[in-house]
Design a protein around this motif. Structure first.
Motif, PDB file in Angstrom:
ATOM      1  N   TYR A 109       0.723  -0.986   0.076  1.00  0.00           N
ATOM      2  CA  TYR A 109      -0.082  -0.165  -0.122  1.00  0.00           C
ATOM      3  C   TYR A 109       0.715   1.317   0.180  1.00  0.00           C
ATOM      4  O   TYR A 109       0.587   2.141  -0.753  1.00  0.00           O
ATOM      5  CB  TYR A 109      -0.704   0.009   1.265  1.00  0.00           C
ATOM      6  CG  TYR A 109      -1.790   1.165   1.395  1.00  0.00           C
ATOM      7  CD1 TYR A 109      -2.717   1.530   0.705  1.00  0.00           C
ATOM      8  CD2 TYR A 109      -1.317   2.316   2.420  1.00  0.00           C
ATOM      9  CE1 TYR A 109      -3.394   2.854   0.908  1.00  0.00           C
ATOM     10  CE2 TYR A 109      -1.936   3.404   2.640  1.00  0.00           C
ATOM     11  CZ  TYR A 109      -3.053   3.619   1.738  1.00  0.00           C
ATOM     12  OH  TYR A 109      -3.857   4.862   2.270  1.00  0.00           O
ATOM     13  N   MET A 110       1.956   1.294   0.781  1.00  0.00           N
ATOM     14  CA  MET A 110       2.923   2.370   0.663  1.00  0.00           C
ATOM     15  C   MET A 110       3.494   2.730  -0.376  1.00  0.00           C
ATOM     16  O   MET A 110       3.656   3.716  -0.884  1.00  0.00           O
ATOM     17  CB  MET A 110       3.953   2.118   1.845  1.00  0.00           C
ATOM     18  CG  MET A 110       3.465   2.271   3.294  1.00  0.00           C
ATOM     19  SD  MET A 110       3.215   3.827   4.012  1.00  0.00           S
ATOM     20  CE  MET A 110       4.956   4.597   3.950  1.00  0.00           C
ATOM     21  N   GLU A 160       2.630  12.292   3.394  1.00  0.00           N
ATOM     22  CA  GLU A 160       1.463  11.647   4.294  1.00  0.00           C
ATOM     23  C   GLU A 160       2.215  10.787   5.281  1.00  0.00           C
ATOM     24  O   GLU A 160       2.763   9.913   4.810  1.00  0.00           O
ATOM     25  CB  GLU A 160       0.564  10.967   3.312  1.00  0.00           C
ATOM     26  CG  GLU A 160      -0.574  10.309   3.931  1.00  0.00           C
ATOM     27  CD  GLU A 160      -1.557   9.686   2.805  1.00  0.00           C
ATOM     28  OE1 GLU A 160      -2.552   8.870   3.334  1.00  0.00           O
ATOM     29  OE2 GLU A 160      -1.511   9.627   1.644  1.00  0.00           O
ATOM     30  N   TRP A 207      -0.035   3.794  -3.048  1.00  0.00           N
ATOM     31  CA  TRP A 207      -0.896   4.706  -2.826  1.00  0.00           C
ATOM     32  C   TRP A 207      -0.862   5.867  -1.844  1.00  0.00           C
ATOM     33  O   TRP A 207      -1.388   6.985  -1.774  1.00  0.00           O
ATOM     34  CB  TRP A 207      -2.194   3.999  -2.289  1.00  0.00           C
ATOM     35  CG  TRP A 207      -2.584   2.771  -3.060  1.00  0.00           C
ATOM     36  CD1 TRP A 207      -2.290   1.592  -2.758  1.00  0.00           C
ATOM     37  CD2 TRP A 207      -3.285   2.905  -4.059  1.00  0.00           C
ATOM     38  NE1 TRP A 207      -3.222   0.893  -3.716  1.00  0.00           N
ATOM     39  CE2 TRP A 207      -3.508   1.592  -4.650  1.00  0.00           C
ATOM     40  CE3 TRP A 207      -3.863   4.045  -5.062  1.00  0.00           C
ATOM     41  CZ2 TRP A 207      -4.124   1.244  -5.915  1.00  0.00           C
ATOM     42  CZ3 TRP A 207      -4.247   3.747  -6.238  1.00  0.00           C
ATOM     43  CH2 TRP A 207      -4.659   2.392  -6.656  1.00  0.00           C
ATOM     44  N   VAL A 208       0.520   5.915  -1.318  1.00  0.00           N
ATOM     45  CA  VAL A 208       0.726   6.995  -0.206  1.00  0.00           C
ATOM     46  C   VAL A 208       1.507   8.140  -0.899  1.00  0.00           C
ATOM     47  O   VAL A 208       2.419   8.077  -1.799  1.00  0.00           O
ATOM     48  CB  VAL A 208       1.551   6.635   0.873  1.00  0.00           C
ATOM     49  CG1 VAL A 208       1.937   7.429   1.918  1.00  0.00           C
ATOM     50  CG2 VAL A 208       0.907   5.277   1.670  1.00  0.00           C
ATOM     51  N   LYS A 209       0.975   9.551  -0.577  1.00  0.00           N
ATOM     52  CA  LYS A 209       1.582  10.622  -1.044  1.00  0.00           C
ATOM     53  C   LYS A 209       2.676  11.156  -0.217  1.00  0.00           C
ATOM     54  O   LYS A 209       2.789  10.774   0.829  1.00  0.00           O
ATOM     55  CB  LYS A 209       0.489  11.691  -1.440  1.00  0.00           C
ATOM     56  CG  LYS A 209      -0.862  11.468  -1.907  1.00  0.00           C
ATOM     57  CD  LYS A 209      -1.883  12.568  -1.891  1.00  0.00           C
ATOM     58  CE  LYS A 209      -3.003  12.189  -2.935  1.00  0.00           C
ATOM     59  NZ  LYS A 209      -4.137  13.112  -2.539  1.00  0.00           N
ATOM     60  N   VAL A 214       1.444   7.491   7.744  1.00  0.00           N
ATOM     61  CA  VAL A 214       0.883   6.239   7.749  1.00  0.00           C
ATOM     62  C   VAL A 214       1.520   5.512   9.080  1.00  0.00           C
ATOM     63  O   VAL A 214       2.558   5.334   9.552  1.00  0.00           O
ATOM     64  CB  VAL A 214       1.078   5.258   6.704  1.00  0.00           C
ATOM     65  CG1 VAL A 214       0.430   4.138   6.956  1.00  0.00           C
ATOM     66  CG2 VAL A 214       0.776   6.046   5.283  1.00  0.00           C
TER      67      VAL A 214
END
Length: 667
Positions: free
Chosen positions: A211-212, A220, A215-217, A222
């Protein structure tokens, strides 16, 4: 159980001897009983000797039990103190309980059994309190430990490549937390991080970084929790806070910068908090059991008082005697309202205060109230008068008991704080007529000591008297006080206000809405249920209290029923083996075999009686809410003290329902 040291503060030698005798017969193991005849002796004794509990006579020479109780509580806050009073006085009891007393007994009611029960309850409450304090202390220590770790210990800091699964940077804290030395290799080229990631979290670990990557901006944050493996094989929990640190040529996150905190201790505390919650729920259950027992003990004798008064009202007495009986009945009914409020105070706080709605004669109800306070007023030469405006309707619809409770508090306060020879006036006015209903304004005015203007706005606040002595504690009465009076008024969708001048008197004004009663209204007479006949029906009743048995015999005989009265559930089972019945009245709390056990055995071993309705008798106001009783599937409940009309309504409702072809006859 460790033998007890008991301090008895009692100036009467005979009472002291009787108390010691009851203690010896109670079965409670006692090491020593010290008897002090005055407050001074008791306080001196406490200087070099600490008992396990104190029994304190309310009436002592040169002081009273309340003042001594307060002084004892300053010396030993947690020491259980039980008050002994000359007679059952609810006002004294409330004052004592507020001051920290564990319980109170009228001297005339002291028995070995009651003392044994009191000690049992005391031990339970003290043990629960001890466990709760220990749990709170333990939790506080662990929270302090976690805070120190978070504030003083540096976090784990790391940069990892989630494309090649390699470690780029980490500080020493990860080795320290996981038990590795500088020479130990914790990440290798072949197995990546598998050596330190808990086996059960491997899939979660890879999904998180998948996911990192996609999809992560940038920027951001997490957060994620993982379980790591200590070198010893132990489980270590961490929480990570991560951001993208570097992206590859395709724009996917390649490197991650993160910090991690060891939260293993927090996880353990969470488990302990769950257990502490269960312990707290158990403490609440014990409190409910205590209230349930107290409710049963008080309501059971009230059943005989109210029941036999109803029976006497069906007899041929002179008009004056009937008025006396009606006053007893009226006072007993309203005493039950006050007792219920004290015993069910938790329900009041939770907003479960029920209101009733029925027609009643306002002038008649207030005339009873006048008679109730007439003697108190005469003792102080107070002119107590009631006045009605001509346009106030006589028959109204609402909750007469709650109206009475409001006025009992207000008039009681006025009498208490009005000097000898003063004046108290209760007046009823029509505030507004809404056709179908009316707003009535009821004022209670006195020529008493009054309240200063700066304290007037606080008189309805909880515990206001404890902080404003110059208001002269204008909050006496039953112990429910003006705060509860305001709550009841608001529940009746009304309002209450006060006007006062210090030294001149006070006027309380209550505005309540009532429905208009029918012009053909006649208050229900006790004789009404007697007109119903249970002829031809067979009733089986289980009741262990002799006074209640006598009352049931009178009522069932009057209603022409055939009946059998049993002392306990075991006798009920015996009666069912050899007889047929149309309805069973089952008391819940009985010796030998209680009503719950008897009900379960009837359902299991007496299938031929499955159609017979069973109505539960109980003096426990909490009974209908308990899972064990709900599971019994009683057809109905009659709460003690019951009125004759309530009992006959319950009986006829189930007999008519279960034998529709045999309607009850009207004699």
């Amino acid at each position: 159980m460790t033998p007890l040291n008991i301090l008895l503060v009692e100036d009467d030698d005979i009472d002291a001897m009787e108390f010691c005798s009851a203690i010896n017969k109670s079965g409670v193991e006692v090491r020593e009983i010290k008897v002090c005849k005055s407050a001074e002796d008791a306080l001196k004794t406490l200087e070099d000797w600490t008992p396990d509990c104190i029994f304190l006579d309310y009436q002592l020479p040169r002081t009273n039990g309340l003042e001594l109780l307060k002084r004892i509580k300053k010396i030993a806050t947690q020491l259980p103190v039980i008050i002994l009073t000359p007679q059952g006085d609810e006002r004294i009891a409330v004052d004592m309980m507020k001051a920290g007393a564990l319980d109170y007994f009228p001297k005339s009611g002291i028995t070995p059994e009651k003392l044994a029960k009191a000690f049992h309850t005391m031990f339970q409450m003290l043990e629960v309190e001890k466990r709760r304090d220990a749990a709170q202390h333990e939790l506080a220590e662990k929270e302090e430990f976690i805070n120190k770790v978070a504030l003083l210990s540096p976090n784990i800091i790391y940069v990892i490549d989630i494309e090649k699964w390699t470690n780029i940077f980490h500080n020493k804290q990860i080795r320290k937390i996981l038990g590795y030395t500088e020479d130990d290799l914790i990440v290798d080229a072949n197995n990546g991080f598998s050596k330190i990631i808990n086996t059960q979290d491997q899939l979660i670990f890879h999904k998180h970084y998948h996911y990192m990557r996609r999809w992560v901006k940038d920027g951001e944050i997490v957060e994620k929790e993982f379980r790591l493996k200590h070198k010893s094989g132990a489980e270590i929990w961490i929480i990570t806070r991560e951001v993208p640190f570097k992206r590859n040529e395709k724009g996917a996150v390649q490197e991650v910068l993160g910090t991690a905190i060891d939260i293993t201790s927090r996880k353990q505390v969470e488990k302990e908090l769950i257990q502490a919650k269960k312990d707290a729920e158990e403490a609440t259950r014990i409190k409910s059991d205590f209230l349930s027992t107290m409710s049963h003990e008080i309501r059971t004798p009230m059943n005989a008082i109210i029941g036999f008064t109803d029976l006497l009202l069906t007899s041929d007495f002179s008009e004056q005697d009937r008025q006396h009986l009606k006053t007893i009945k009226y006072s007993a009914d309203n005493l039950m309202v006050i007792l219920n409020d004290i015993l069910d105070f938790s329900k009041i706080e939770a907003g479960k205060f029920l209101l009733e709605k029925f027609e009643f004669d306002l002038r008649e109800k207030l005339s009873y109230l006048h008679k109730t306070f007439e003697m108190q007023a005469k003792e102080k030469a107070i002119d107590l008068s009631f006045h009605f405006e001509d346009d106030v309707p006589q028959i109204i619809m609402g909750d007469a008991y709650r109206l009475n409770q409001i006025l009992v508090n207000l008039i009681g306060n006025s009498i208490k704080f009005t000097e000898d020879g003063g004046i108290i006036t209760v007046s009823v006015h029509l505030q507004e007529d809404h056709r179908e209903n009316v707003d009535l304004r009821i004022e209670v005015s006195d020529s008493g000591i009054g309240i200063s203007e700066d304290k007037l706005s606080m008189i309805f606040d909880s515990f206001a008297q404890a902080h404003h002595n110059d208001a002269t504690h204008y909050f006496g009465g039953t112990g429910l006080g003006l705060t509860i009076t305001r709550k009841i008024t608001e529940l009746m969708k009304g309002s209450i206000s006060a006007k006062s001048k210090l030294g001149e008197g006070t006027t309380f004004s209550v505005i309540l809405n009532f429905g208009k009663g029918s012009t053909s209204y006649e208050e229900e007479k006790v004789s009404h249920p007697a007109s119903l006949s249970l002829r031809g029906y067979r009733i089986l009743a289980a009741e262990d209290i002799l006074a209640n048995q006598i009352l049931l015999r009178h009522l069932l005989t009057k209603w022409e029923a055939k009946f059998v009265i049993c002392n306990n559930g075991k006798e009920v089972l015996g009666a069912l083996e050899g007889g047929e019945f149309d309805l069973i009245l089952m008391d819940i709390q009985m010796p030998v075999m209680d009503g719950i056990t008897a009900m379960k055995k009837i359902q299991t071993f007496f299938p031929r009686h499955a159609h017979v309705p069973v109505i539960a008798f109980t003096a426990d106001t909490f009974a209908e809410e308990t899972p064990e009783i709900i599971a019994c599937n009683f057809n109905g409940f009659v709460t003690k003290p019951f009125k004759a009309e309530e009992l006959i309504k319950a009986i006829t409702r189930h007999l008519v329902m279960d034998s529709g072809s045999q309607p009850l006859t009207i004699s």
